[in-house]
Write a protein that holds these residues in place. Structure first.
Motif, PDB file in Angstrom:
ATOM      1  N   GLY A  76       0.621  -1.177  -0.118  1.00 36.12           N
ATOM      2  CA  GLY A  76       0.058  -0.543   0.167  1.00 36.12           C
ATOM      3  C   GLY A  76       1.115   1.278   0.219  1.00 36.12           C
ATOM      4  N   ASP A  77       2.549   0.940   0.157  1.00 37.91           N
ATOM      5  CA  ASP A  77       3.357   2.070  -0.218  1.00 37.91           C
ATOM      6  C   ASP A  77       2.990   3.241  -1.604  1.00 37.91           C
ATOM      7  OD1 ASP A  77       4.636   1.578   2.082  1.00 37.91           O
ATOM      8  OD2 ASP A  77       5.641   0.224   1.410  1.00 37.91           O
ATOM      9  N   MET A  78       2.371   2.310  -2.512  1.00 39.57           N
ATOM     10  CA  MET A  78       2.434   2.127  -3.689  1.00 39.57           C
ATOM     11  C   MET A  78       1.011   2.116  -4.742  1.00 39.57           C
ATOM     12  SD  MET A  78       6.640   2.081  -5.219  1.00 39.57           S
ATOM     13  CE  MET A  78       6.803   2.535  -7.090  1.00 39.57           C
ATOM     14  N   SER A  79       1.332   2.489  -6.106  1.00 37.67           N
ATOM     15  CA  SER A  79       0.472   2.179  -6.523  1.00 37.67           C
ATOM     16  C   SER A  79       0.645   2.132  -7.818  1.00 37.67           C
ATOM     17  CB  SER A  79      -1.074   3.128  -7.087  1.00 37.67           C
ATOM     18  OG  SER A  79      -1.856   2.973  -7.968  1.00 37.67           O
ATOM     19  N   PHE A  80       0.242   1.078  -8.889  1.00 33.57           N
ATOM     20  CA  PHE A  80       0.479   1.297  -9.942  1.00 33.57           C
ATOM     21  C   PHE A  80       0.530   2.326 -11.131  1.00 33.57           C
ATOM     22  CE2 PHE A  80      -0.479  -3.640  -9.675  1.00 33.57           C
ATOM     23  CZ  PHE A  80       0.125  -3.902 -10.588  1.00 33.57           C
ATOM     24  N   VAL A  81       0.061   3.187 -10.222  1.00 33.97           N
ATOM     25  CA  VAL A  81      -0.345   4.587 -11.567  1.00 33.97           C
ATOM     26  C   VAL A  81       0.062   5.754 -10.887  1.00 33.97           C
ATOM     27  CG1 VAL A  81      -1.231   6.238 -13.526  1.00 33.97           C
ATOM     28  CG2 VAL A  81      -1.412   3.189 -13.644  1.00 33.97           C
ATOM     29  N   GLY A  82       1.186   6.435 -10.696  1.00 36.21           N
ATOM     30  CA  GLY A  82       1.257   7.584 -10.036  1.00 36.21           C
ATOM     31  C   GLY A  82       2.131   8.301 -10.055  1.00 36.21           C
ATOM     32  N   PRO A  83       2.725   9.383 -10.065  1.00 33.99           N
ATOM     33  CA  PRO A  83       3.740  10.444  -9.515  1.00 33.99           C
ATOM     34  C   PRO A  83       4.572   9.432  -9.710  1.00 33.99           C
ATOM     35  CG  PRO A  83       1.901  11.559  -8.975  1.00 33.99           C
ATOM     36  CD  PRO A  83       0.885  10.502  -8.449  1.00 33.99           C
ATOM     37  N   ARG A  84       5.731   9.054 -10.395  1.00 37.00           N
ATOM     38  CA  ARG A  84       7.199   7.857  -9.203  1.00 37.00           C
ATOM     39  C   ARG A  84       7.566   8.853  -8.431  1.00 37.00           C
ATOM     40  NH1 ARG A  84       8.406   3.302  -9.873  1.00 37.00           N
ATOM     41  NH2 ARG A  84      10.498   4.056  -9.985  1.00 37.00           N
ATOM     42  N   PRO A  85       7.938   8.092  -7.232  1.00 34.70           N
ATOM     43  CA  PRO A  85       8.093   8.452  -6.186  1.00 34.70           C
ATOM     44  C   PRO A  85      10.132   9.153  -6.402  1.00 34.70           C
ATOM     45  CG  PRO A  85       8.703   6.323  -6.324  1.00 34.70           C
ATOM     46  CD  PRO A  85       7.750   6.878  -7.305  1.00 34.70           C
ATOM     47  N   LEU A  86      10.205  10.121  -6.500  1.00 34.34           N
ATOM     48  CA  LEU A  86      11.528  11.156  -6.312  1.00 34.34           C
ATOM     49  C   LEU A  86      11.812  11.101  -4.736  1.00 34.34           C
ATOM     50  CD1 LEU A  86      10.255  13.482  -8.951  1.00 34.34           C
ATOM     51  CD2 LEU A  86      11.028  11.716  -9.047  1.00 34.34           C
ATOM     52  N   LEU A  87      13.073  11.482  -4.260  1.00 34.74           N
ATOM     53  CA  LEU A  87      13.909  11.893  -3.864  1.00 34.74           C
ATOM     54  C   LEU A  87      13.680  12.916  -2.677  1.00 34.74           C
ATOM     55  CD1 LEU A  87      17.639  12.128  -4.949  1.00 34.74           C
ATOM     56  CD2 LEU A  87      16.604  10.352  -4.512  1.00 34.74           C
ATOM     57  N   MET A  88      13.538  11.637  -1.057  1.00 37.61           N
ATOM     58  CA  MET A  88      13.295  13.108  -0.050  1.00 37.61           C
ATOM     59  C   MET A  88      13.348  14.968  -0.483  1.00 37.61           C
ATOM     60  SD  MET A  88      11.361  11.309   1.386  1.00 37.61           S
ATOM     61  CE  MET A  88      11.014  12.536   3.436  1.00 37.61           C
ATOM     62  N   GLU A  89      15.064  14.697  -0.685  1.00 31.12           N
ATOM     63  CA  GLU A  89      15.117  16.293  -0.827  1.00 31.12           C
ATOM     64  C   GLU A  89      14.088  17.128  -1.421  1.00 31.12           C
ATOM     65  OE1 GLU A  89      19.176  15.554  -3.404  1.00 31.12           O
ATOM     66  OE2 GLU A  89      18.697  14.138  -1.633  1.00 31.12           O
ATOM     67  N   TYR A  90      13.950  16.499  -1.980  1.00 29.09           N
ATOM     68  CA  TYR A  90      12.862  17.207  -3.514  1.00 29.09           C
ATOM     69  C   TYR A  90      12.171  18.117  -2.384  1.00 29.09           C
ATOM     70  CZ  TYR A  90      15.897  14.885  -7.628  1.00 29.09           C
ATOM     71  OH  TYR A  90      17.114  14.595  -8.083  1.00 29.09           O
ATOM     72  N   MET A  91      11.419  17.490  -1.389  1.00 26.47           N
ATOM     73  CA  MET A  91      10.285  18.527  -1.475  1.00 26.47           C
ATOM     74  C   MET A  91      10.614  19.008  -0.188  1.00 26.47           C
ATOM     75  SD  MET A  91       7.908  15.640  -0.811  1.00 26.47           S
ATOM     76  CE  MET A  91       6.395  16.818   0.047  1.00 26.47           C
ATOM     77  N   SER A  92      11.442  20.020  -0.339  1.00 28.84           N
ATOM     78  CA  SER A  92      11.770  21.692   0.123  1.00 28.84           C
ATOM     79  C   SER A  92      11.641  22.100  -1.301  1.00 28.84           C
ATOM     80  CB  SER A  92      12.685  21.550   0.460  1.00 28.84           C
ATOM     81  OG  SER A  92      14.227  20.883   0.029  1.00 28.84           O
TER      82      SER A  92
END
Length: 201
Positions: free
Chosen positions: A99-115
């Motif tokens: 349940g962390d991810m779905s088949f379709v959705g925005p790709r999970p990127l790096l934590m450092e990008y959040m800011s």
């Protein structure tokens, strides 16, 4: 409905592909070494961190100072083949099952990008990240970060079950064509360093 679809399809896919997953893991162990699985913390739904799983495609080669060498040096020919066939993504079926991810959705990127995201770009975290997404079937790593985020937000604002099915179908075609695997002149994709406006450019 989407979570139910993700769970049962990922379970079925993992079962069907289990021989390929085992063979791929064995070949990585022989050709690249251990660990076979690459694990990294990424932001998920609402930015909550989770560990994403991928098959390892790079070595751990370092310079004399202990710093990792560039991606283009560490990415092996076998790793390139795994990426070309998208076999490196197969362990993410476990992320979908959890349940962390779905088949379709925005790709999970790096934590450092959040800011570094602007307010609109942060909308990409209003849904679970995906193995594939609208940006992946419209250029993948060959497009700019700004365009990638535009596609991600468009998906969030227009998501539907039928759009997901369309993206999955387009993904299969993209894998066969091996399109957009890397950015021009790069082994993968250059790091996101923030929006131009926020850097005063």
């Amino acid at each position: 409905m989407k979570r139910t679809f993700d769970f049962f399809v990922s379970l079925a896919t993992f079962t069907i592909f289990s021989p390929i997953i085992l063979i791929t893991a064995l070949l990585i162990r022989i050709k690249i070494g251990s660990p076979v699985i690459f694990k990294q913390e990424r932001p998920g739904l609402k930015g909550s961190p989770f560990y994403v799983y991928k098959f390892r495609t790079m070595t751990d080669e370092r310079d004399d100072k202990g710093t990792l060498l560039s991606d283009d040096i560490r990415l092996t020919s076998f790793g390139k083949l795994l990426r070309k066939l998208s076999l490196d993504e197969l362990p993410q079926l476990v992320n979908v099952l959890k349940g962390d991810m779905s088949f379709v959705g925005p790709r999970p990127l790096l934590m450092e990008y959040m800011s570094l995201y602007n307010e609109r770009q942060l909308k990409r975290h209003e849904v679970r990240p995906g193995i594939t997404g609208w940006a992946q079937v419209n250029g993948r790593n060959a497009i700019s970060w700004e365009k990638k985020f535009e596609y991600d937000v468009w998906y969030v604002e227009n998501r539907s079950f039928f759009l997901d099915i369309k993206i999955l179908f387009m993904t299969v075609l993209k894998v066969f064509k091996s399109e957009g695997i890397s950015q021009d002149g790069q082994a993968t994709m250059t790091k996101f360093k923030g929006n131009k406006s926020s850097r005063g450019q």
